[in-house]
Design a protein around this motif. Structure first.
Motif, PDB file in Angstrom:
ATOM      1  N   THR B 101       0.831  -1.209   0.000  1.00 48.27           N
ATOM      2  CA  THR B 101       0.000   0.000   0.000  1.00 48.27           C
ATOM      3  C   THR B 101       0.867   1.261   0.000  1.00 48.27           C
ATOM      4  O   THR B 101       0.350   2.367   0.082  1.00 48.27           O
ATOM      5  N   TYR B 231      -9.063   4.180  -2.428  1.00 40.33           N
ATOM      6  CA  TYR B 231      -9.072   2.841  -1.836  1.00 40.33           C
ATOM      7  C   TYR B 231      -7.650   2.295  -1.876  1.00 40.33           C
ATOM      8  O   TYR B 231      -6.990   2.350  -2.910  1.00 40.33           O
ATOM      9  N   ALA B 232      -7.202   1.799  -0.749  1.00 36.34           N
ATOM     10  CA  ALA B 232      -5.889   1.159  -0.712  1.00 36.34           C
ATOM     11  C   ALA B 232      -6.091  -0.281  -0.264  1.00 36.34           C
ATOM     12  O   ALA B 232      -6.789  -0.537   0.717  1.00 36.34           O
ATOM     13  N   THR B 233      -5.500  -1.198  -0.974  1.00 38.70           N
ATOM     14  CA  THR B 233      -5.684  -2.611  -0.645  1.00 38.70           C
ATOM     15  C   THR B 233      -4.362  -3.362  -0.753  1.00 38.70           C
ATOM     16  O   THR B 233      -3.498  -3.010  -1.558  1.00 38.70           O
ATOM     17  N   LEU B 235      -4.340  -6.253  -1.862  1.00 39.47           N
ATOM     18  CA  LEU B 235      -4.480  -7.051  -3.084  1.00 39.47           C
ATOM     19  C   LEU B 235      -3.729  -6.362  -4.223  1.00 39.47           C
ATOM     20  O   LEU B 235      -3.562  -5.144  -4.221  1.00 39.47           O
ATOM     21  N   LEU B 242      -7.774  -0.070  -7.647  1.00 38.99           N
ATOM     22  CA  LEU B 242      -8.831  -1.082  -7.656  1.00 38.99           C
ATOM     23  C   LEU B 242      -8.232  -2.482  -7.805  1.00 38.99           C
ATOM     24  O   LEU B 242      -7.284  -2.668  -8.567  1.00 38.99           O
ATOM     25  N   PRO B 243      -8.771  -3.459  -7.074  1.00 42.06           N
ATOM     26  CA  PRO B 243      -8.203  -4.810  -7.122  1.00 42.06           C
ATOM     27  C   PRO B 243      -8.266  -5.416  -8.522  1.00 42.06           C
ATOM     28  O   PRO B 243      -9.299  -5.371  -9.172  1.00 42.06           O
ATOM     29  N   ARG B 244      -7.141  -5.934  -8.963  1.00 39.45           N
ATOM     30  CA  ARG B 244      -7.068  -6.655 -10.247  1.00 39.45           C
ATOM     31  C   ARG B 244      -6.143  -7.840  -9.983  1.00 39.45           C
ATOM     32  O   ARG B 244      -4.948  -7.761 -10.232  1.00 39.45           O
TER      33      ARG B 244
END
Lengths: 286, 381
Positions: B101, B231-233, B235, B242-244
């Motif tokens: 992150t 958004y921080a993830t 993933l 964004l999650p990919r």
């Protein structure tokens, strides 16, 4: 398309791929009620932060168009505590599942509630680890069949309401996915609360849980909640019974207690004030 | 009247110098959990943080400490945690989260002897490889090894500057021997301290892509509550955050950038100090407290007519590979002295081309004596 926009669309993060949740899952119900609660309260979306851990419910933070953090498994609460303590003016909400919050992350729940850090925790309790394919967890009822309890679960489940009440949460409520309007009302109450607030939403998991307990259709779990839940009218966590036969729902705690970040700011201010009065730079010997 | 930079000369403890360095660097969030021999950092922070309007919080464990520091960093604070071996092991998963992150964060590890509970009150250098490889996945980190009370102060500031500049966790790896050492500390005037602040977005919040890097491979960082709504993830994610998770190209691109943003700037980050290396036949390689014994040993060797020199590694990660390979062309031998069973020596072997590498390990918590190193110098030649 603008004419056909869902009224809550403005609260949804643009660009997210379609929700990962299975059809019939109640995570969407909770997300919906959370967004409605924000809408009805007219809260500033720029001042809300949603943090979640790992698992199905943990994906909620990504779908809401606010600042959001998707932490490691079990660690949503300490990340949220760091954000809240650093910026107490933010409304920091944790949305996550039962395994994330109460198994791997259980310790953090105890201490955030004990300290009364003013974060709000919404736990969607679906009795199992759904994302990894239906393993038993800390809220799985005794006797339930899951992929890691092929002969029936022999462990007692945690009663999340009683746990939260015991460790000092200032607001505690439990509803099922059947009690849609009440979920929203509780979220509104929690968001307005100064101290640590906790809401358990007993959720529907047809794919991983219901299917293995002879409740294969989403409506089967919903009917179970409808039939077996009883609303408690007393603010008394000892009444918060939770067995497959009887799910007591309602509000169980609603008290005030000094909030952590306020206590901390108060202490900091009084120390600085005193130093200034005494004309000192520091009291500490190096 | 600056409460955060207490300019002056002191006779104090390494752990306290580290805490004061953090305050001078602008650290305003400290989360920790008591552990020998790093506890004095937390105790000092508990007393000093409120004086500068900052936050000290004792969390329920080390996992929560680093997690909350990541949260505070995202809320806009310079954040730090301090621990020792067992707590450092617990932090590993969230070190990976900070890498992924891109959360600026300083982690101090006052090293003791392991494995496990080991020697709580004795020093060691056994966590050097864990610092580089402890979390899962491929990543680069920045780590400094102070050898004195003064360096505990200076390098903690340097760690903050690197964490902020490169948006990554930066480490201070001190031995117990340095953490508990008491000697002179000079805190300079505030204007003499160079500070680096994280790069901030200048675009409209609607245009903001939280993980879209500039040319230096580092993305500007918005803070929570500023209206960017990002958004921080942990993933794998695209530049929008964004999650990919199944796109091989997005994953490869992200992980390469996370590594490359540090590798490409290695020259800026790497610091070494040298002694008598110009005409040396043998180069002693040491870091942290051991570099002080090594310096004495090299001086003794010179008095005896032995052409010995010292390479003191101030930066451990990224590893000073170029410095070692350059040296390996002129010298006959490297002698690596470490308080472990062989960690940095492997890096020296990897980078030293044809030069032969000797190794002088020491376990048990005591520092190599200059005599021990001197006889190893003699034996190696």
């Amino acid at each position: 398309m603008s004419g056909l926009m869902h009224p809550l669309e403005k609260f949804v993060r643009p660009g997210m791929e379609s929700r990962i949740w299975c059809s019939g899952c109640s995570d969407g119900i909770v997300l919906n009620e959370f967004l409605r609660a924000i809408d009805e309260l007219g809260l500033d979306m720029n001042k809300i932060v949603v943090v979640s851990g790992i698992g199905c419910a943990g994906r909620a933070s990504g779908y809401i168009n606010v600042d959001a953090f998707h932490a490691t498994h079990g660690r949503a609460i300490p990340v949220a505590v760091g954000i809240k303590v650093a910026k107490p003016e933010l409304n920091v909400v944790v949305i996550s599942g039962d395994g994330d919050l109460f198994s791997i992350g259980g310790n953090h729940f105890l201490h955030a509630a004990r300290r009364n850090v003013g974060i709000k925790v919404i736990c969607i309790n679906n009795f199992n680890y759904g994302m990894t394919g239906g393993q038993a967890g800390p809220t799985t009822p005794m006797g339930a069949f899951l992929t890691t309890t092929p002969y029936g679960n022999i462990e007692s489940p945690l009663n999340l309401v009683q746990l939260a009440a015991a460790v000092g949460a200032t607001y505690v409520a439990r509803w099922t996915a059947f009690h849609v309007r009440r979920i929203k009302e509780s979220i509104k109450k929690a968001l307005a609360k100064k101290g640590f607030a906790f809401i358990e939403v007993v959720g529907i998991c047809p794919e991983q849980y219901g299917r293995r307990q002879k409740m294969p259709r989403p409506i089967d779990m919903m009917m179970w909640f409808k039939k077996n839940s009883v609303i408690s009218r007393e603010l008394d966590p000892s009444k918060a019974e939770f067995t497959p036969e009887k799910i007591v729902v309602g509000e169980f705690v609603d008290v005030e207690r000094p909030e952590y970040t306020e206590l901390m700011r108060g202490q900091i201010n009084s120390i600085i004030e005193r130093l200034e009065k005494e004309g000192k730079v520091s009291d500490v010997e190096i | 009247m600056r409460r955060d930079v207490l300019t002056g000369s002191y006779f104090t403890l390494g752990d306290i110098a580290c805490a004061e360095g953090a305050l001078a660097a602008g650290c305003r969030y400290f989360a920790g959990y008591p552990i020998t021999p790093a506890t004095e950092i937390a105790e000092h922070m508990a007393r000093r943080m409120p004086e500068v309007g900052g936050i000290y919080i004792q969390m329920e464990d080390e996992i929560a400490s680093i997690a909350s520091a990541i949260g505070a960093s995202y809320a806009g604070m310079k954040a730090m945690t301090a621990t020792s071996g067992p707590g450092f092991s617990l932090m590993q998963e969230n070190i990976g989260l900070a890498v992924m992150t891109e959360a600026p964060l300083v982690i101090v590890n006052v090293m003791r002897g392991g494995p496990s509970t080991g020697q709580p009150t004795r020093g060691g250098q056994q966590d050097v490889m864990q610092t580089k490889w402890g979390s899962h996945g491929d990543y680069e980190v920045i780590a400094f090894a102070p050898s004195s009370v003064q360096e505990m102060f200076d390098l903690t500031i340097e760690a903050f500057n690197c964490a902020e500049r490169f948006r990554c966790p930066a480490f201070v790896l001190a031995e117990e021997n340095v953490g508990h050492l008491r000697e002179k500390l000079v805190i300079p005037e505030p204007h003499e301290i160079r500070l680096v602040e994280r790069k901030r977005p200048k675009c409209d919040p609607k245009e903001y892509a939280p993980f879209k890097p500039d040319e230096d491979l580092i993305p500007p960082m918005a803070h929570f509550g500023e209206g960017f709504r990002f958004y921080a993830t942990g993933l794998t994610h695209n530049e929008k955050g964004l999650p990919r998770t199944v796109d091989p190209d997005i994953h490869a691109k992200l992980v390469r950038r996370l590594n490359e943003k540090i590798r490409r700037h290695a020259k800026e980050i790497i610091k070494v100090k040298t002694l008598y290396l110009d005409d040396a036949d043998i180069c002693v390689v040491a870091y942290g407290i051991v570099s002080r014994s090594a310096a004495s040993a090299v001086r003794l060797a010179r008095e005896m007519g032995i052409k010995a020199g010292l390479l003191k590694l101030v930066t451990l990660w990224p590893f000073p590979s170029d410095e070692i390979s350059r040296l390996s062309e002129g010298i006959k031998k490297f002698l690596v002295c470490e308080m472990n069973e062989g960690q940095i020596v492997r890096e020296v072997e990897r980078c030293s081309k044809c030069s032969k590498v000797s190794f002088l390990p020491k376990l048990g918590g005591e520092i190599h004596t200059p005599k021990e190193i001197l006889s190893a110098i003699k034996g190696a030649l």
